[in-house]
Design an enzyme around this catalytic site. Structure first.
Site, short mmCIF file in Angstrom:
data_model
loop_
_atom_site.label_atom_id
_atom_site.label_comp_id
_atom_site.label_asym_id
_atom_site.label_seq_id
_atom_site.Cartn_x
_atom_site.Cartn_y
_atom_site.Cartn_z
CG HIS A 1 -2.08 -1.01 1.03
ND1 HIS A 1 -2.09 -2.22 1.68
CD2 HIS A 1 -3.20 -0.96 0.27
CE1 HIS A 1 -3.19 -2.87 1.35
NE2 HIS A 1 -3.88 -2.14 0.49
CG HIS B 1 -1.97 -0.11 -4.35
ND1 HIS B 1 -2.56 -1.09 -5.12
CD2 HIS B 1 -2.96 0.42 -3.57
CE1 HIS B 1 -3.86 -1.18 -4.81
NE2 HIS B 1 -4.12 -0.26 -3.89
CG ASP C 1 -8.33 -1.18 -4.23
OD1 ASP C 1 -8.96 -1.45 -3.20
OD2 ASP C 1 -7.13 -0.81 -4.20
#
Length: 795
Positions: free
Chosen positions: A519, A523, A691
């Site tokens: 994260h 990303h 995502d």
């Protein structure tokens, strides 16, 4: 010996005392003299155990007091400030040992005191009691009843050589920090990961920041001046990471926004095992010879109207002037620091270069000689350094970049901290990789050609985000964001300048944690790329208006900002501040959305919303918030089900009717998709798929992302076990986890159905092909009982 009710003090010689513990401790260059250790025995009555500790103190050369009541114990402690307190916890009928401990802990001097509880021996059939109640009461450790003088003596020696010595050094640190608080130089101390731990008042005065505004933040979060060389921060980082000092000139940005040139010295601090634990930076303003105005960088001074020859001449005139001034003020002591400043400037010029070349040794020798040379010699050496900087002799031998650009980031199997080689061609990703600094372009026209060439392929699904990560020194979000936002006309829609957009992208990227293996801003850049790809699909494009597109791109950019690398469940179980703030509900997603707008509205220079209509802003804001909250996985099946039942099935029915009537795209289809409610469902689906699109990427990217997310979950499981928290995902134990099996489960339960639904709507054949191939890859590994990211090498 002391009788009941008496308090005596025994001061004896150092009998059999370890010479190391005698009178001197060393704290770096500071020598500290330690008085004999003071021990307080709190025993209601005299017995064999109290006698044993008494004689043990005598044998060790410690000063000893005895107290019979809690009140006298506190009174004696406040008078003597004992390093060790021993409390009898065997007989609660006289006093409660926990209560006595709390009374002592309530006093200020006790913060550096070791408090020992004497507990009774357990019977053979009894279970070993927990030490947690004692620790909660304030005890440091326990001692099981043993009236042997040798046993008590050994216990006291262990405490002395362990906790007492550490506390003694910590007490000495108070004087060191007192000196720092009154030091005229700005002092900044960071952790090994460049998180600010301490700044002194001089730092506050110099920068305008209060310590509460900066402590706990990464250096990358603080605004940077654009006056530094593009590679300066990268050079500094390379130097200090090797354990070397860096010294030179650096421009910092004050809270007011002004740039200030500083003389900076950064010193790595090594801890146990020779590992760098902290960095100490000493800073002071870089004054000119009148001590009033800041010097300009010589390269800047020589820009503009001066020709190259004029610049050369000007540099030498300045050098001669510095030299004359240095001689004239040298007799005035601290009133004339120009010679020292000039030498610091020389060091700055050396270290602002990439110093990985054979000539480096020559430069270091010259620099060392220059420090203690007369002014005339120092001037000559300064000119030599200038020549060495500008000729072909200085040819850095950089590491080869021809290898696969993300080889060093490839994840292999189970991972420990740092980089270590595993079997086959696997490497482990380091979660502590430093975030190098790179000059951020003012406009797209200033993007380096190599990066600009990469970005030419950003409209392709197979675009390699990891190559961009490497090329931009782990700052891909700003570069990719500039390209994508420009192509979608975001600046025109928001009526903001490209400079404002660039500042906003920098601010958002700096708020991602580069220490997270998954994260991080890479990303975010990956999700932004996927979102833009989906927005360009014909059916998506005809379903959304420009406000929807802008909202989707902004949401993708900020959707994980300030992610701590831990899940919502972990934060709730740990009782974190964020979990409390958001009532254990969509904790991270709420934080990402809120922080994104807080950061944006904080400074006009990076506020991309400052020029749009209020109603338009509210609509845009609601759309961004809704999309970010949609990435919360607890409502995954709800979102997918709504999309299938409200979009796909009705669309299929309309298409069937249109086919029968001979129309390829009826007006009813367009109106249906363009309803506000359905546009909302489409946007949620887009960001959800973006995502978690890693399994739909080309195989090598899929493997890399699988390794990164696995490491983040491994680290969480490690921390949960260490803190005694519930283990949220037991399968992610780095010692037993099968990465292929976890990927298969993730695809089966979350990915396949969701991307089937989006494919039915938008048409994504390339993604579905990759998904199928990647699923086969993980299946093959799992069937071969391989638990790592890649198959074992052939034997």
């Amino acid at each position: 010996m002391a009788t009941a009710g008496q308090e005596q003090e025994v001061i004896s010689g150092c009998q059999q005392q370890d010479p190391v513990s005698a009178t001197e401790e060393c704290l770096g260059p500071m020598r500290l003299t330690q008085e004999p250790i003071q021990v307080l025995l709190v025993f209601a009555k005299e017995d064999g155990q109290s006698d044993a500790f008494w004689w043990a103190c005598d044998r060790a050369g410690f000063r000893c007091n005895i107290a019979r009541t809690p009140e006298s114990a506190v009174e004696c402690f406040l008078d003597k400030h004992h390093e060790i307190v021993v409390i009898d916890g065997r007989h609660s009928r006289y006093f409660e040992p926990e209560a006595v401990c709390r009374m002592i802990r309530a006093t200020k001097p006790s913060e550096n005191t070791v408090i020992l509880a004497v507990v009774p021996q357990k019977l053979p059939e009894q279970e070993e009691p927990s030490v947690l109640p004692l620790l909660c009461a304030g005890f440091s450790r326990r001692f099981v009843e043993n009236s042997s003088v040798a046993a008590c003596y050994n216990e006291l020696l262990q405490i002395e050589h362990g906790e007492v010595r550490c506390q003694f050094k910590l007490r000495a640190c108070n004087s060191v920090f007192t000196a720092l608080e009154h030091c005229q130089e700005a002092v900044e101390i960071t952790s090994e990961d460049h998180i600010l731990q301490y700044v002194n008042p001089a730092f506050e005065r110099m920068t305008g920041y209060h310590r509460g505004e900066v402590i706990g933040k990464e250096l990358t979060e603080l605004p940077k001046s654009d006056k530094n060389r593009a590679d300066l921060l990268d050079t500094i980082n390379t130097c200090i990471k090797k354990g070397k000092e860096w010294q030179g000139c650096y421009y910092a940005r004050k809270k007011s926004g002004d740039s200030i040139q500083q003389q900076v010295k950064i010193v790595p601090v090594f801890g146990q095992g020779g590992k760098i634990r902290h960095f100490v930076a000493l800073k002071r303003p870089h004054f000119d010879n009148n001590n009033q105005v800041h010097k300009f960088n010589k390269e800047e001074r020589c820009s503009g109207e001066h020709s190259q020859s004029e610049c050369h001449s000007l540099r030498h005139r300045d050098r001669r002037k510095d030299s004359i001034d240095a001689r004239s003020v040298s007799s005035r002591g601290s009133d004339g620091p120009s010679l020292q400043n000039r030498r610091h400037s020389s060091v700055a010029r050396i270290h602002s270069m990439t110093i990985e070349a054979p000539i480096t040794k020559v430069i270091n020798i010259i620099n060392a000689a220059q420090e203690n040379s007369p002014v005339t010699v120092a001037e000559a050496l300064d000119r030599v350094l200038e020549i060495l900087r500008t000729t072909e002799l200085y040819s850095p031998q950089l590491a080869s970049k021809e290898d696969d650009p993300h080889t060093n980031d490839l994840v292999g199997g189970l991972m420990n901290d740092g980089m270590r080689r595993l079997s086959g061609n696997e490497y482990v990703f380091s979660k502590n990789m430093s975030q190098s600094q790179l000059a951020i372009p003012v406009t797209l026209n200033d993007v380096p050609p190599s990066i600009a060439e990469m970005l030419n392929d950003e409209e392709c699904w197979d675009f390699n985000i990891l190559e961009l990560e490497a090329a931009t020194h782990k700052r891909p979000l700003t570069y990719l964001g500039l390209k994508i936002f420009t192509s979608f006309g975001v600046c025109d829609f928001l009526n903001c300048s490209e400079a404002t957009l660039r500042s906003w992208l920098q601010l958002i990227e700096a708020s991602y944690h580069s220490s997270n293996s998954y994260h991080n801003s890479t990303h975010a850049a990956d999700v932004l790329h996927a979102t833009a790809y989906f927005l360009r699909r014909e059916r998506v494009k005809s379903s959304l208006d420009q406000l929807d597109e802008v909202a989707a791109l902004i949401a993708a950019t900020v959707h994980d900002v300030d992610h701590p690398g831990r899940t919502n469940s972990f934060l709730c179980n740990a009782g974190s501040e964020l979990a409390i703030l958001y009532n254990d509900t969509a904790v991270l997603e709420s934080h990402h959305a809120a922080l994104a707008f807080q950061l944006t509205n904080r400074d006009s220079k990076s506020n991309i919303f400052k020029n749009i209509d209020r109603n338009q802003y509210r609509t845009l804001r609601q759309s961004v918030i809704d999309m970010v909250l949609a990435t919360e996985m607890t409502r995954h099946f709800e979102h997918v089900s709504k999309f299938v039942n409200s979009i796909n099935k009705p669309m299929a029915a309309i298409e069937e009717t249109s086919t029968c009537s001979g129309n390829s795209e009826s007006e009813s289809q367009t109106n249906f998709r363009n309803s506000a409610e359905n546009r909302l469902l489409i946007k949620r689906m887009l960001i959800k798929c973006a995502d978690v699109a890693n399994p739909c990427r080309p195989l090598e990217l899929c493997i890399e992302w699988a390794g990164r997310i696995s490491e983040e979950y491994f680290a969480q499981t490690d921390e949960e076990k260490r803190l005694g928290l519930p283990v949220v995902m037991p399968v992610f134990d780095r010692n037993t986890c099968s990465v292929p099996k976890s990927q298969i489960s993730f695809m089966d339960y979350f990915i396949t159905d969701m991307f089937d639904a989006l494919d039915a709507f938008a048409g994504l054949p390339i993604l579905m092909e990759h998904l199928s191939e990647n699923y086969k890859y993980w299946k093959t590994l799992d069937e071969g009982r391989c638990k790592s990211l890649r198959p074992p090498p052939p034997s």
